[in-house]
Design a protein around this motif. Sequence first.
Motif, PDB file in Angstrom:
ATOM      1  N   GLU A 186       8.819 -63.186  56.825  1.00 14.88           N
ATOM      2  CA  GLU A 186       8.227 -62.604  55.513  1.00 14.88           C
ATOM      3  C   GLU A 186       6.698 -63.133  55.400  1.00 14.88           C
ATOM      4  OE1 GLU A 186      10.725 -64.259  52.442  1.00 14.88           O
ATOM      5  OE2 GLU A 186      12.385 -62.850  52.904  1.00 14.88           O
ATOM      6  N   GLU A 187       6.385 -64.331  56.023  1.00 13.49           N
ATOM      7  CA  GLU A 187       5.261 -64.740  55.817  1.00 13.49           C
ATOM      8  C   GLU A 187       4.211 -64.907  56.874  1.00 13.49           C
ATOM      9  OE1 GLU A 187       4.352 -65.600  52.866  1.00 13.49           O
ATOM     10  OE2 GLU A 187       6.257 -65.400  51.777  1.00 13.49           O
ATOM     11  N   PHE A 188       4.724 -64.626  58.022  1.00 16.82           N
ATOM     12  CA  PHE A 188       3.706 -64.658  59.199  1.00 16.82           C
ATOM     13  C   PHE A 188       3.612 -63.428  59.865  1.00 16.82           C
ATOM     14  CE2 PHE A 188       4.447 -69.033  58.915  1.00 16.82           C
ATOM     15  CZ  PHE A 188       3.863 -69.711  60.070  1.00 16.82           C
ATOM     16  N   PRO A 189       2.356 -63.161  60.437  1.00 21.87           N
ATOM     17  CA  PRO A 189       1.989 -61.851  60.942  1.00 21.87           C
ATOM     18  C   PRO A 189       2.910 -61.564  62.169  1.00 21.87           C
ATOM     19  CG  PRO A 189       0.485 -63.451  61.485  1.00 21.87           C
ATOM     20  CD  PRO A 189       1.208 -64.055  60.312  1.00 21.87           C
ATOM     21  N   ALA A 190       3.200 -60.197  62.337  1.00 22.47           N
ATOM     22  CA  ALA A 190       4.135 -59.894  63.496  1.00 22.47           C
ATOM     23  C   ALA A 190       3.419 -60.018  64.882  1.00 22.47           C
ATOM     24  CB  ALA A 190       4.597 -58.381  63.032  1.00 22.47           C
ATOM     25  N   THR A 191       3.847 -60.668  65.328  1.00 20.93           N
ATOM     26  CA  THR A 191       3.243 -60.950  66.899  1.00 20.93           C
ATOM     27  C   THR A 191       4.224 -60.956  68.054  1.00 20.93           C
ATOM     28  OG1 THR A 191       3.185 -63.211  66.625  1.00 20.93           O
ATOM     29  CG2 THR A 191       1.238 -62.245  65.952  1.00 20.93           C
ATOM     30  N   ASP A 192       3.844 -60.791  69.123  1.00 19.29           N
ATOM     31  CA  ASP A 192       4.863 -60.975  70.314  1.00 19.29           C
ATOM     32  C   ASP A 192       5.386 -62.346  70.449  1.00 19.29           C
ATOM     33  OD1 ASP A 192       4.151 -58.282  71.113  1.00 19.29           O
ATOM     34  OD2 ASP A 192       2.786 -59.014  72.723  1.00 19.29           O
ATOM     35  N   ILE A 234      10.106 -65.484  69.800  1.00 17.75           N
ATOM     36  CA  ILE A 234      10.606 -66.873  69.114  1.00 17.75           C
ATOM     37  C   ILE A 234      11.974 -66.641  68.171  1.00 17.75           C
ATOM     38  CG2 ILE A 234      10.491 -69.092  67.849  1.00 17.75           C
ATOM     39  CD1 ILE A 234       7.706 -68.991  69.126  1.00 17.75           C
ATOM     40  N   VAL A 235      11.654 -65.755  67.267  1.00 17.45           N
ATOM     41  CA  VAL A 235      12.663 -65.408  66.077  1.00 17.45           C
ATOM     42  C   VAL A 235      13.941 -64.569  66.736  1.00 17.45           C
ATOM     43  CG1 VAL A 235      13.266 -63.933  64.111  1.00 17.45           C
ATOM     44  CG2 VAL A 235      11.073 -65.112  64.253  1.00 17.45           C
ATOM     45  N   THR A 236      13.829 -63.822  67.611  1.00 16.25           N
ATOM     46  CA  THR A 236      14.697 -63.086  68.217  1.00 16.25           C
ATOM     47  C   THR A 236      15.590 -64.017  69.359  1.00 16.25           C
ATOM     48  OG1 THR A 236      13.571 -60.817  68.488  1.00 16.25           O
ATOM     49  CG2 THR A 236      15.412 -61.417  70.290  1.00 16.25           C
ATOM     50  N   PHE A 237      15.035 -64.938  69.959  1.00 11.05           N
ATOM     51  CA  PHE A 237      15.645 -65.911  70.894  1.00 11.05           C
ATOM     52  C   PHE A 237      16.525 -66.948  69.825  1.00 11.05           C
ATOM     53  CE2 PHE A 237      16.344 -69.952  72.774  1.00 11.05           C
ATOM     54  CZ  PHE A 237      16.291 -69.633  73.990  1.00 11.05           C
ATOM     55  N   ASP A 257       2.436 -73.198  64.856  1.00 11.40           N
ATOM     56  CA  ASP A 257       2.563 -73.256  63.301  1.00 11.40           C
ATOM     57  C   ASP A 257       4.037 -72.620  63.078  1.00 11.40           C
ATOM     58  OD1 ASP A 257       0.106 -73.831  62.476  1.00 11.40           O
ATOM     59  OD2 ASP A 257      -0.802 -72.048  62.458  1.00 11.40           O
ATOM     60  N   ILE A 258       4.407 -71.813  63.962  1.00 10.78           N
ATOM     61  CA  ILE A 258       5.578 -71.056  63.959  1.00 10.78           C
ATOM     62  C   ILE A 258       6.921 -72.337  64.030  1.00 10.78           C
ATOM     63  CG2 ILE A 258       7.497 -69.834  65.318  1.00 10.78           C
ATOM     64  CD1 ILE A 258       5.061 -67.760  66.090  1.00 10.78           C
ATOM     65  N   TYR A 259       6.478 -73.228  65.074  1.00  8.07           N
ATOM     66  CA  TYR A 259       7.684 -74.292  65.335  1.00  8.07           C
ATOM     67  C   TYR A 259       7.358 -75.247  64.185  1.00  8.07           C
ATOM     68  CZ  TYR A 259       9.497 -72.340  69.372  1.00  8.07           C
ATOM     69  OH  TYR A 259      10.013 -71.406  70.344  1.00  8.07           O
ATOM     70  N   ARG A 260       6.501 -75.511  63.462  1.00 11.31           N
ATOM     71  CA  ARG A 260       6.301 -76.641  62.357  1.00 11.31           C
ATOM     72  C   ARG A 260       7.354 -75.861  61.420  1.00 11.31           C
ATOM     73  NH1 ARG A 260       0.343 -76.515  63.260  1.00 11.31           N
ATOM     74  NH2 ARG A 260      -0.030 -78.427  64.628  1.00 11.31           N
ATOM     75  N   VAL A 261       7.354 -74.673  61.125  1.00 13.62           N
ATOM     76  CA  VAL A 261       8.195 -74.137  60.033  1.00 13.62           C
ATOM     77  C   VAL A 261       9.721 -74.376  60.389  1.00 13.62           C
ATOM     78  CG1 VAL A 261       9.024 -71.762  59.082  1.00 13.62           C
ATOM     79  CG2 VAL A 261       6.489 -72.295  59.342  1.00 13.62           C
ATOM     80  N   ILE A 262       9.917 -74.065  61.754  1.00 17.45           N
ATOM     81  CA  ILE A 262      11.668 -74.368  62.152  1.00 17.45           C
ATOM     82  C   ILE A 262      11.776 -75.741  62.184  1.00 17.45           C
ATOM     83  CG2 ILE A 262      12.834 -74.048  64.367  1.00 17.45           C
ATOM     84  CD1 ILE A 262      11.274 -71.363  64.933  1.00 17.45           C
ATOM     85  N   TYR A 263      10.999 -76.599  62.712  1.00 12.38           N
ATOM     86  CA  TYR A 263      11.226 -78.001  62.727  1.00 12.38           C
ATOM     87  C   TYR A 263      10.807 -79.006  61.596  1.00 12.38           C
ATOM     88  CZ  TYR A 263      13.250 -76.830  67.570  1.00 12.38           C
ATOM     89  OH  TYR A 263      13.966 -76.216  68.331  1.00 12.38           O
ATOM     90  N   ASN A 264       9.957 -78.570  61.072  1.00  8.12           N
ATOM     91  CA  ASN A 264       9.248 -79.656  60.110  1.00  8.12           C
ATOM     92  C   ASN A 264       9.230 -79.394  58.771  1.00  8.12           C
ATOM     93  OD1 ASN A 264       8.117 -80.859  62.489  1.00  8.12           O
ATOM     94  ND2 ASN A 264       6.226 -80.387  62.348  1.00  8.12           N
TER      95      ASN A 264
END
Length: 268
Positions: free
Chosen positions: A231-237, A242-245, A210-217
Amino acid sequence: MIHPHTYIHPNARLATNVKIDPFTVIHQNVEIGEGTWIGSNVTIMEGARIGKNCRIFPGAVIAAMPQDLKFEGEDTIVEIGDNTTIREFVTINRGTKDSWKTKVGHNSLIMAYSHLAHDCVVGNYCVLSNNTQLAGHVEVGDWAILGGMCAVHQFVKIGQHAFVSGGSLVGKDVPPYIKAGRQPLSYSGANSVGLKRRGFTIDKINHILDIYRVIYNKGMNTSQALEFLEEEFPATDERDEIVTFIRESGRGIIKRYSKGSVDEDIAD
């Protein structure tokens, strides 16, 4: 345990149960941990720090001087973690004053004819398949796998749990948890098979997808996608990794594959 046809410099420090086969040369300022086996015709040069229970196969050269014209003879090292295997004819150069070391983590496998240039950092449980070539300052995260004959540009970062297909030219950063393939190298989905093998649940894998669908799709630029995720996704490891990288990427991340795409680094 040490063959009489081996040369070991008097200043080298070896644990008592290190096994060394004939015609190997150990230079000064070398440390080798307990239980390590070193095959024949290996050269371990000044500045090597090799952990416990490692296996180094014939023909490898560890801690040779960097192939860097800026190198001025500074006192640098190569550090290899416990339980790591280095196969035939691997070359690992020591660091420069940029970071003072080249490092390979524990429980990693560096296959035959691979090269790790100065100041590279390879994590734990990594696999670098045959003839992988890392230029200087490359970083490879834990559990990453690089297929055979990958060539990685200097300063590129490859995220943890990523899989890069064999024969790839890696000129951009590869985010964590994904598969990268095709030419030019592109995002090919989550590394689902690898993640399952390492105990990731289906829910976590779907969360990564789901995270990568936001980034790429979703048609957003990178900044918009990262803001949306925070803003929209729960904070997870996984989200934070991914965001920091991506936010800290110096060379930019690989893109999603599209027909007719051209690698801007090699375009005419």
